[in-house]
Design a protein around this motif. Structure first.
Motif, short mmCIF file in Angstrom:
data_model
loop_
_atom_site.label_atom_id
_atom_site.label_comp_id
_atom_site.label_asym_id
_atom_site.label_seq_id
_atom_site.Cartn_x
_atom_site.Cartn_y
_atom_site.Cartn_z
N UNK A 156 0.85 -1.18 0.00
CA UNK A 156 0.00 0.00 0.00
C UNK A 156 0.89 1.23 0.00
N UNK A 157 0.78 2.06 -1.03
CA UNK A 157 1.65 3.22 -1.18
C UNK A 157 1.12 4.39 -0.38
N UNK B 179 11.29 24.65 3.13
CA UNK B 179 11.46 25.96 2.51
C UNK B 179 11.77 25.88 1.02
N UNK B 180 12.17 24.69 0.55
CA UNK B 180 12.48 24.55 -0.87
C UNK B 180 11.23 24.26 -1.71
N UNK B 181 10.10 24.08 -1.04
CA UNK B 181 8.85 23.92 -1.76
C UNK B 181 8.52 22.50 -2.16
N UNK B 182 9.33 21.54 -1.73
CA UNK B 182 9.07 20.15 -2.11
C UNK B 182 8.89 19.28 -0.89
N UNK B 183 8.41 18.07 -1.12
CA UNK B 183 8.23 17.13 -0.03
C UNK B 183 9.56 16.45 0.26
N UNK B 184 10.29 16.95 1.23
CA UNK B 184 11.59 16.39 1.60
C UNK B 184 11.49 15.62 2.90
N UNK C 32 12.48 -0.58 -4.98
CA UNK C 32 11.04 -0.32 -4.92
C UNK C 32 10.76 1.09 -4.39
N UNK C 33 11.67 2.01 -4.71
CA UNK C 33 11.57 3.35 -4.15
C UNK C 33 10.35 4.11 -4.64
N UNK C 34 9.94 3.90 -5.88
CA UNK C 34 8.83 4.67 -6.45
C UNK C 34 7.56 3.82 -6.52
N UNK C 35 6.41 4.52 -6.58
CA UNK C 35 5.15 3.78 -6.55
C UNK C 35 4.86 3.06 -7.85
N UNK D 211 6.08 9.14 4.09
CA UNK D 211 5.86 7.81 3.55
C UNK D 211 6.03 7.67 2.06
N UNK D 212 7.19 8.02 1.54
CA UNK D 212 7.48 7.76 0.14
C UNK D 212 7.94 6.30 0.03
#
Length: 775
Positions: free
Chosen positions: A198-199, A220-225, A566-569, A230-231
């Protein structure tokens, strides 16, 4: 061996039967755990704890009925006496065919001793009446010493040009195998679905305020870091109750169904993502499902194909038999303690694979974080992959106790041309020789589906390129994507074998995405098939072809291990099929764009161990943490311990560490290596969720009095942790205060600050009689 009273002469007179016999007949050594026996129409296979019985016909057409599944330890029959549904169902030449139809003649069996000390029986049948006259089926049954688990596979095959094809039934795919009908007197029936893919789920418990974590959803960089968002994949357990006349159909791949005395496991070995791609309908990723149904005095469980399992009209050829995916069925008494975890642990650690090297826990180093660090300094990620820099990093990795050294992207000539880059003028040999000097193995990153448009192979096989709806070749970065369910997979396997010949023993396979391949130059459809069916068939076959490639390499060299990223969904491989052939790389926790060397990111990786424990053995997973002791967090001990409990991965750039820091981390690693031989098949018990106070991972071989206990705490505290073991075999504990009282070991953990970590390595006296009772 051919069993007594088998119609062996008839079997051997048949050309296909003779070929099957020659292929499958292997001598069984003394440790083989089971037996097969035929008396009249009753066929038995059994080991020391279970017996399975079939009703078959050895003289003319008859049914194939599993009429008994017997618990030999508790002397109980487990299957219902009546209303038994067919063991298998499929559609041949537009007609529904089942095991209950009187069409099948038993023509013999064979045994194979497995590398994991199981025994594989192959039961062979021939269709002797229409519509299956001339169709052969083989059922592989795998049994294991002391285990109630049985793995199964159904194979449909023909000889010559016999005209058989698989078809839809009522406009749907219809292939069911296996199905069992168990006793069930008392209602309601308990049902448990276990999903493993489940991703996107929250990693850190939002209600647990004991562990400070400043990371927000967006920085502050505007991304999900923030990997605490739960990536990664997560397991999900869903409990239900079934009443008489009710039924369920669910994803799984693990399903449990319980009557008042027993719980039965049904599992299938394929991919099983729940929500692979955002805003896509989930049913596109439901290749198979588990059905459960409750009747009058019985309950049934089966595995069925729902998507991509075959093409309508798919031919069964002599050169390409149709094979079901592997499934598993097992059971345990409800009153016994810890049985679900025990059954799953042994199944996924030992019985699902014949390649024990995939379960070894070795400390690995990967160059990618070093390469990313170079990019942050304005250099190219491949610039640091020079002999001089790699030799330096190898020396540093040796100080940390690393056992496998992996070159990430950039070592290769180009995507799809898996030879050493011309920058490495002497190839991989100098790197291999240096690693050998330090007793390390060489590993390589590869992307099996990617290929450069400049590669000769791309120009020679344009039909293998995966194209979008407009017919434009799909790109990932600057590379194109090739169809792996084609002759391309054989070329890739040959590429890997050449690398194995150069000393490579570890592969990290990356970027294996679920692309929508309408390619008809492969093995998943032709121009005559509907485009959507060709795409569905590709999606279904991709994880099986990846597994096929993994197994081919391990058969080529039994020291080879493959891990799947399996890092990406949008990765097609999270499921039991991949687990059966290699390791799972979870959470790309070191790409280093984040610049976070703190203990916070180790919480994300440790979630793999925390959430999957009791479902998937931790020996299957790899992940990486930074060993750097960066200011102000002083997180080295915390991060290295996070890798010791599971994953056993270490990121570079190791030149950021002082010699003293590398030595300190190496001492921790080497102590873990000291007890590892005693923990080969040992499960882990866990106290507390990630960030809890305390959070403790206990992996102890109690009879041998050996093991490791790794502890964390989200707040400053003292805690006494008790471990039960064989006090007579105990020698002492490294790294922590302790006291032994008989067979109880007390470990006195002290956490001086929030997010601290402590470790205790338990040493056996190995029958010397020497022990230290307190320190």
């Amino acid at each position: 061996m051919m069993t007594k009273n088998n119609p062996a002469e008839l079997f051997m007179q048949d050309p296909l039967g003779k070929a099957l016999f020659v292929f499958l007949m292997i001598a069984v050594p003394l440790w083989a755990n089971g037996q097969v026996n035929l008396k009249g129409n009753n066929l038995k296979i059994f080991n020391n704890v279970i017996r399975k019985e079939f009703t078959v016909s050895a003289n003319g057409p008859g049914r194939i009925v599993v009429h008994s599944l017997f618990d030999r330890v508790n002397n109980r029959e487990l299957l219902a006496a009546g209303n038994r549904l067919p063991w298998f169902e499929f559609v041949i030449n537009h007609e529904l065919v089942t095991s209950n139809d009187p069409l099948w003649e038993y023509i013999g069996s064979s045994e194979r001793a497995m590398r994991n000390k199981g025994t594989e029986y192959t039961l062979n049948f021939k269709g002797v009446s229409d519509p299956v006259k001339g169709l052969y089926i083989s059922v592989k049954e795998q049994m294991f010493p002391g285990s109630t688990l049985i793995r199964e596979q159904l194979i449909l095959q023909v000889k010559g040009r016999a005209g058989f094809e698989l078809n839809k039934y009522q406009n749907k795919l219809h292939f069911i195998f296996p199905r069992y009908t168990f006793k069930a007197k008392h209602l309601p029936i308990k049902s448990t679905e276990i999903r493993i893919a489940t991703w996107d789920g929250e990693v850190l418990d939002s209600l647990n305020h004991s562990s400070f974590d400043y990371r927000g959803l967006y920085n502050q960089y505007g991304g999900d870091h923030n990997l605490s968002q739960a990536h990664m994949f997560h397991p999900k357990i869903i409990k239900r109750r079934l009443h008489a006349g009710s039924s369920l159909s669910f994803k799984g791949p693990l399903g449990l169904i319980s009557n008042s005395n027993y719980t039965f496991l049904t599992a299938y070995e394929h991919a099983s993502q729940d929500n692979m791609v955002a805003k896509k309908a989930n049913e596109h990723w439901s290749f198979l499902k588990i059905d459960q149904e409750v009747g009058s005095g019985n309950m049934s469980s089966d595995v069925k194909i729902v998507y991509g399992g075959y093409l309508d009209g798919e031919k069964i050829e002599s050169s390409s038999p149709y094979k079901s995916i592997w499934t598993a069925t097992g059971f345990y008494l409800n009153k016994a303690q810890g049985q679900p975890e025990k059954l799953l642990h042994h199944y996924l650690l030992k019985w699902i694979t014949e390649f024990p090297q995939t379960r070894e826990t070795r400390f690995c180093y990967n160059t990618w974080a070093m390469q990313q660090n170079a990019r942050k300094q304005g250099k190219g990620t491949v610039d640091v992959l020079s002999y001089e820099r790699l030799f330096k990093e190898i020396r540093y990795a040796h100080q940390l106790g690393v056992q496998t050294f992996i070159l990430d992207a950039g070592w290769e000539e180009m995507a799809g041309v898996w030879r050493a880059s011309p920058r490495l003028k002497q190839g991989l040999t100098p790197i291999y020789d240096t690693l050998k000097k330090y007793n390390m193995k060489l590993g390589l990153w590869m992307a099996p589906l990617l290929i450069s448009a400049d590669a000769d192979r791309y120009k020679q096989h344009p039909g293998w390129a995966i194209k979008d709806k407009e017919g434009v070749p799909v790109k990932l970065g600057s590379a194109r994507v090739f169809d792996f369910v084609s002759g391309f997979s054989d070329l890739f396997i040959d590429d890997c074998k050449k690398l194995i010949d150069q000393g490579v023993r570890y592969f990290k396979w990356d970027a294996i995405g679920t692309y929508y391949s309408p390619c008809t130059d492969g093995f998943h459809g032709s121009d005559k098939d509907p485009k959507e069916d060709v795409i569905a068939r590709y999606r279904y076959l991709l994880p099986l072809y990846v597994k096929k490639a993994m197994v081919a390499l391990m058969r080529y060299n039994p020291d080879v291990v493959v891990e799947i990223d399996l890092t990406e969904n949008a990765r097609a491989l999270m499921g039991l099929s991949t687990i059966s052939a290699g390791k799972l790389f979870f959470v790309n926790n070191g790409a280093s764009d984040y610049g976070d060397y703190s203990q916070f990111r180790a919480k994300s990786t440790r979630t793999v161990a925390n959430e999957y424990n009791g479902i998937i053995p931790l020996q299957v997973f790899t992940y990486y943490n930074y060993p750097v002791n960066s200011y102000p967090f002083r997180s080295q001990r915390y991060n290295v311990n996070s890798s010791i409990i599971c994953g056993r991965g270490i990121w570079g750039n190791l030149s950021l560490m002082s010699s003293e820091q590398r030595s300190r981390a190496g001492k921790l690693v080497n102590k873990a290596k000291l007890v590892s031989p005693f923990l080969k098949n040992t499960p882990t018990s866990i106290l507390g969720k990630v960030g809890a106070s305390p959070e403790i991972y206990t992996e102890v071989n109690a009879p041998a009095a050996a093991g490791q206990v790794i502890a964390f705490s989200g707040s400053a505290m003292h805690y006494t942790h008790r471990v039960m073991l064989n006090g007579k075999g105990f020698l002492g504990v490294l790294d922590n205060a302790f006291k032994l009282n008989g067979d109880t070991l007390n470990l006195y953990f002290q956490f001086p600050m929030p997010d601290a970590s402590r470790e205790a390595f338990i040493l056996p006296n190995q029958n010397t009689g020497i022990k230290i009772v307190s320190c």
